[in-house]
Design a protein around this motif. Structure first.
Motif, PDB file in Angstrom:
ATOM      1  N   GLN A 154       0.611  -1.174  -0.010  1.00 33.71           N
ATOM      2  CA  GLN A 154       0.018  -0.129   0.139  1.00 33.71           C
ATOM      3  C   GLN A 154       0.876   1.195  -0.073  1.00 33.71           C
ATOM      4  OE1 GLN A 154      -2.119   1.637   3.560  1.00 33.71           O
ATOM      5  NE2 GLN A 154      -3.940   0.808   2.664  1.00 33.71           N
ATOM      6  N   ALA A 155       0.718   2.344  -0.745  1.00 30.79           N
ATOM      7  CA  ALA A 155       1.448   3.605  -0.796  1.00 30.79           C
ATOM      8  C   ALA A 155       0.548   4.668  -0.735  1.00 30.79           C
ATOM      9  CB  ALA A 155       2.256   3.397  -2.032  1.00 30.79           C
ATOM     10  N   HIS A 156       1.183   5.987  -0.055  1.00 29.19           N
ATOM     11  CA  HIS A 156       0.508   6.997   0.269  1.00 29.19           C
ATOM     12  C   HIS A 156       1.562   8.005  -0.147  1.00 29.19           C
ATOM     13  CE1 HIS A 156      -2.309   5.062   2.923  1.00 29.19           C
ATOM     14  NE2 HIS A 156      -1.210   4.299   3.341  1.00 29.19           N
ATOM     15  N   PHE A 157       1.072   8.918  -1.148  1.00 30.40           N
ATOM     16  CA  PHE A 157       1.947  10.012  -1.701  1.00 30.40           C
ATOM     17  C   PHE A 157       1.277  11.357  -1.759  1.00 30.40           C
ATOM     18  CE2 PHE A 157       3.408   6.179  -3.677  1.00 30.40           C
ATOM     19  CZ  PHE A 157       4.895   6.337  -3.746  1.00 30.40           C
ATOM     20  N   ALA A 158       1.894  12.631  -1.810  1.00 27.02           N
ATOM     21  CA  ALA A 158       1.640  13.617  -2.003  1.00 27.02           C
ATOM     22  C   ALA A 158       1.349  14.405  -2.996  1.00 27.02           C
ATOM     23  CB  ALA A 158       2.252  14.771  -0.909  1.00 27.02           C
ATOM     24  N   ASN A 159       0.517  15.117  -3.628  1.00 24.69           N
ATOM     25  CA  ASN A 159       0.501  15.783  -4.913  1.00 24.69           C
ATOM     26  C   ASN A 159       1.031  17.029  -4.859  1.00 24.69           C
ATOM     27  OD1 ASN A 159      -1.601  14.059  -5.871  1.00 24.69           O
ATOM     28  ND2 ASN A 159      -3.354  14.890  -5.066  1.00 24.69           N
ATOM     29  N   ASP A 189      -3.952  15.776  -1.220  1.00 25.30           N
ATOM     30  CA  ASP A 189      -3.619  17.013  -1.556  1.00 25.30           C
ATOM     31  C   ASP A 189      -2.663  17.584  -0.449  1.00 25.30           C
ATOM     32  OD1 ASP A 189      -3.663  19.154  -3.289  1.00 25.30           O
ATOM     33  OD2 ASP A 189      -5.514  20.012  -2.453  1.00 25.30           O
ATOM     34  N   ALA A 190      -1.584  17.166  -0.213  1.00 31.71           N
ATOM     35  CA  ALA A 190      -0.766  17.478   1.006  1.00 31.71           C
ATOM     36  C   ALA A 190       0.725  17.546   0.324  1.00 31.71           C
ATOM     37  CB  ALA A 190      -0.785  16.597   1.755  1.00 31.71           C
ATOM     38  N   ASP A 191       1.617  18.315   1.190  1.00 32.80           N
ATOM     39  CA  ASP A 191       3.123  18.506   1.102  1.00 32.80           C
ATOM     40  C   ASP A 191       3.854  17.140   1.723  1.00 32.80           C
ATOM     41  OD1 ASP A 191       3.218  21.199   0.211  1.00 32.80           O
ATOM     42  OD2 ASP A 191       2.419  21.519   2.050  1.00 32.80           O
ATOM     43  N   ASN A 196       4.065  13.756   9.554  1.00 35.13           N
ATOM     44  CA  ASN A 196       4.989  14.135  10.411  1.00 35.13           C
ATOM     45  C   ASN A 196       4.497  15.202  11.198  1.00 35.13           C
ATOM     46  OD1 ASN A 196       7.131  14.921  12.152  1.00 35.13           O
ATOM     47  ND2 ASN A 196       8.866  14.411  10.963  1.00 35.13           N
ATOM     48  N   GLU A 197       3.903  15.108  12.475  1.00 35.25           N
ATOM     49  CA  GLU A 197       3.128  16.304  13.082  1.00 35.25           C
ATOM     50  C   GLU A 197       4.238  17.017  13.883  1.00 35.25           C
ATOM     51  OE1 GLU A 197       3.830  12.704  15.970  1.00 35.25           O
ATOM     52  OE2 GLU A 197       3.075  12.974  14.001  1.00 35.25           O
ATOM     53  N   GLN A 198       5.333  16.875  13.897  1.00 38.56           N
ATOM     54  CA  GLN A 198       6.415  17.688  14.369  1.00 38.56           C
ATOM     55  C   GLN A 198       6.949  18.677  13.368  1.00 38.56           C
ATOM     56  OE1 GLN A 198       9.640  15.397  16.088  1.00 38.56           O
ATOM     57  NE2 GLN A 198       8.511  15.008  17.999  1.00 38.56           N
ATOM     58  N   ARG A 199       6.879  18.604  12.078  1.00 40.49           N
ATOM     59  CA  ARG A 199       7.020  19.568  11.264  1.00 40.49           C
ATOM     60  C   ARG A 199       5.731  20.523  10.574  1.00 40.49           C
ATOM     61  NH1 ARG A 199       9.381  17.459   6.388  1.00 40.49           N
ATOM     62  NH2 ARG A 199      10.240  19.577   6.191  1.00 40.49           N
ATOM     63  N   VAL A 202       4.374  21.319   7.340  1.00 40.24           N
ATOM     64  CA  VAL A 202       4.003  20.139   6.034  1.00 40.24           C
ATOM     65  C   VAL A 202       3.108  19.603   6.488  1.00 40.24           C
ATOM     66  CG1 VAL A 202       6.220  20.338   4.862  1.00 40.24           C
ATOM     67  CG2 VAL A 202       5.879  18.791   6.510  1.00 40.24           C
ATOM     68  N   HIS A 203       2.833  19.247   7.866  1.00 40.10           N
ATOM     69  CA  HIS A 203       2.068  18.478   8.497  1.00 40.10           C
ATOM     70  C   HIS A 203       0.444  18.727   8.214  1.00 40.10           C
ATOM     71  CE1 HIS A 203      -0.056  15.675  11.037  1.00 40.10           C
ATOM     72  NE2 HIS A 203      -0.554  16.534  11.874  1.00 40.10           N
ATOM     73  N   ASP A 204      -0.071  17.732   7.887  1.00 41.98           N
ATOM     74  CA  ASP A 204      -1.435  17.933   7.304  1.00 41.98           C
ATOM     75  C   ASP A 204      -2.398  16.715   8.071  1.00 41.98           C
ATOM     76  OD1 ASP A 204      -4.097  17.419   5.867  1.00 41.98           O
ATOM     77  OD2 ASP A 204      -3.321  18.734   4.385  1.00 41.98           O
ATOM     78  N   ARG A 205      -3.079  17.308   9.223  1.00 40.09           N
ATOM     79  CA  ARG A 205      -3.629  16.182  10.013  1.00 40.09           C
ATOM     80  C   ARG A 205      -4.644  15.236   9.686  1.00 40.09           C
ATOM     81  NH1 ARG A 205      -3.570  15.553  15.245  1.00 40.09           N
ATOM     82  NH2 ARG A 205      -2.499  17.324  15.501  1.00 40.09           N
TER      83      ARG A 205
END
Length: 224
Positions: A154-159, A189-191, A196-199, A202-205
């Motif tokens: 399974q893979a998760h990528f950011a647009n 639709d994220a960076d 990573n909630e520490q950054r 770029v973090h998108d909850r």
């Protein structure tokens, strides 16, 4: 919640990592691979979260104690480019997989950024794995060809990713499908680095929680 442990690599050398155990004794395992920042507290937190979700989770320390501050991309790049990816995957990561599999448990592999690329290499080169979940990372084809992948992914990528670009993702997805490999792929639709909630830059909850839910369900389906 977890603790630093040492474990044996297949070559007999010792490696270390952060282990968080599930409450139940016969839990499946998940090996978690760091971003290019090293074994940050955020990665340890992901292990803790997997443990709460019912998995024994182990994050091998691929930089051997070096942790790069989030602002220092130059140092992070230096650490990543000096890493022997094949040795790290076939020895340190495989050793972590074998550690979690020692009592007969099924084991999955996941990783973020650099760790996503390592996950795909591991999917091709670590025979003890059952399934993998990739977060915004793809290795060069000479490190792991789609046709060599042995496990469902399974893979998760950011647009909005300027490192693992949508074009790169499209090409990899096409190659995986052409090779007949099982792949679930999601785009957000994220960076880059959105989980990573520490950054905070770029973090998108919303995207992170959606991806987390999909990842844990996928592992429950394949690992038990």
């Amino acid at each position: 919640m977890g603790t630093i442990i040492t474990f044996k690599r297949p070559d007999g050398k010792e490696a270390s990592g952060y282990l968080a155990n599930a409450a139940r004794g016969n839990a499946p395992g998940v090996v978690v691979i760091q971003e290019w920042w090293g074994l940050q507290d955020q990665i340890k937190g992901m292990c803790d979260r997997f443990a709460l979700a019912g998995f024994d989770a182990l994050a091998p320390d691929l930089y051997r104690g070096v942790v790069v501050p989030y602002h220092d991309t130059e140092a992070a790049n230096q650490q990543m480019t000096s890493l022997d990816f094949i040795d790290a995957t076939t020895q340190s990561v495989r050793g972590a997989v074998q550690y979690l599999a020692r009592n007969g448990a099924r084991v999955g592999l996941t990783g973020f950024c650099m760790g996503g690329a390592v996950t795909i290499i591991g999917a091709a080169k670590i025979p003890e794995l059952t399934a993998g979940v990739v977060f915004y990372g793809i290795p060069p084809e000479q490190a792991a060809k789609p046709g060599d992948v042995r496990i469902p992914l399974q893979a998760h990528f950011a647009n909005k990713d300027d490192w693992c670009t949508p074009q790169t993702v499209d090409a990899w997805e096409k190659a995986m499908k052409a090779a007949g490999k099982p792949l679930e792929l999601f785009r957000y639709d994220a960076d880059h680095g959105f989980a990573n909630e520490q950054r905070m830059a770029v973090h998108d909850r919303e995207a992170a929680e959606l991806a987390w839910g999909r990842a844990t369900e996928y592992f429950k389906k394949h690992l038990g």
